[in-house]
Design a protein around this motif. Structure first.
Motif, PDB file in Angstrom:
ATOM      1  N   GLN A   4       0.837  -1.198   0.000  1.00  0.00           N
ATOM      2  CA  GLN A   4       0.000   0.000   0.000  1.00  0.00           C
ATOM      3  C   GLN A   4       0.876   1.253   0.000  1.00  0.00           C
ATOM      4  N   LYS A   5       1.981   1.193   0.706  1.00  0.00           N
ATOM      5  CA  LYS A   5       2.909   2.325   0.767  1.00  0.00           C
ATOM      6  C   LYS A   5       3.444   2.660  -0.629  1.00  0.00           C
ATOM      7  N   ALA A   6       3.813   1.646  -1.398  1.00  0.00           N
ATOM      8  CA  ALA A   6       4.320   1.876  -2.753  1.00  0.00           C
ATOM      9  C   ALA A   6       3.221   2.422  -3.660  1.00  0.00           C
ATOM     10  N   LYS A   7       1.993   1.901  -3.519  1.00  0.00           N
ATOM     11  CA  LYS A   7       0.879   2.424  -4.313  1.00  0.00           C
ATOM     12  C   LYS A   7       0.642   3.899  -4.003  1.00  0.00           C
ATOM     13  N   TYR A   8       0.651   4.261  -2.736  1.00  0.00           N
ATOM     14  CA  TYR A   8       0.474   5.669  -2.361  1.00  0.00           C
ATOM     15  C   TYR A   8       1.615   6.525  -2.907  1.00  0.00           C
ATOM     16  N   ALA A   9       2.835   6.021  -2.826  1.00  0.00           N
ATOM     17  CA  ALA A   9       3.986   6.770  -3.345  1.00  0.00           C
ATOM     18  C   ALA A   9       3.821   7.023  -4.837  1.00  0.00           C
ATOM     19  N   LEU A  10       3.436   6.004  -5.575  1.00  0.00           N
ATOM     20  CA  LEU A  10       3.260   6.158  -7.020  1.00  0.00           C
ATOM     21  C   LEU A  10       2.137   7.141  -7.334  1.00  0.00           C
ATOM     22  N   ARG A  11       1.020   7.045  -6.629  1.00  0.00           N
ATOM     23  CA  ARG A  11      -0.092   7.970  -6.876  1.00  0.00           C
ATOM     24  C   ARG A  11       0.312   9.414  -6.589  1.00  0.00           C
ATOM     25  N   ALA A  12       1.043   9.634  -5.501  1.00  0.00           N
ATOM     26  CA  ALA A  12       1.494  10.986  -5.165  1.00  0.00           C
ATOM     27  C   ALA A  12       2.469  11.510  -6.224  1.00  0.00           C
TER      28      ALA A  12
END
Length: 150
Positions: A4-12
């Motif tokens: 989830q952390k990587a998904k949030y990083a990519l979205r940001a």
């Protein structure tokens, strides 16, 4: 599996790629637009800044922006920075190899042999796709426009 952390990083990062190169964006704006918990996002952005992907400025006119052009930041780079590796199992990792506890010989293990192929195929896609590619996809499919204002 992507955390989830990587998904949030990519979205940001994709959101920041939409903005002009010199525009700073507040954490609160990123969190609201991308529906990311603010405290979690703060930790992610600090980590990305320390790794050289983001520029940050504190204060009243502060915020975040990409430190490099969007076409120079690959998905593979971001995922490795956040999650550590792309391999589905530790013994297939190129950079953080760790043999399985129950493995007799990693060099002849057929499961490892296949997982190395999975890792290489995954890396082949993720290392070729950049934030700029994702931004083009977002715009082509009717995603949020580059001039979106909060």
């Amino acid at each position: 599996m992507l955390s989830q952390k990587a998904k949030y990083a990519l979205r940001a990062l994709i959101m920041l790629a939409e903005r002009p190169d010199d525009e700073l964006v507040l954490i609160a704006d990123i969190a609201e637009r991308e529906n990311i918990p603010r405290k979690f996002l703060e930790a992610i952005l600090v980590e990305l800044r320390k790794q050289g992907l983001l520029f940050a400025k504190r204060g009243k006119s502060g915020g975040y922006r990409l430190a490099r052009p969007a076409n120079e930041i690959s998905f593979g780079e971001v995922i490795r920075l956040i999650d550590g590796h792309l391999a589905p199992i530790p013994c297939a990792s190129k950079y953080s190899f760790k043999p399985c506890e129950d493995c007799i010989d990693p060099d002849t293990c057929s499961v490892r042999w296949l997982m190395v192929q999975v890792r290489d195929a995954t890396a082949g896609v993720l290392d070729k796709r950049t934030l700029a590619d994702a931004l083009r996809h977002r715009q082509a499919t009717g995603g949020l426009a580059a001039n979106f204002d909060i």
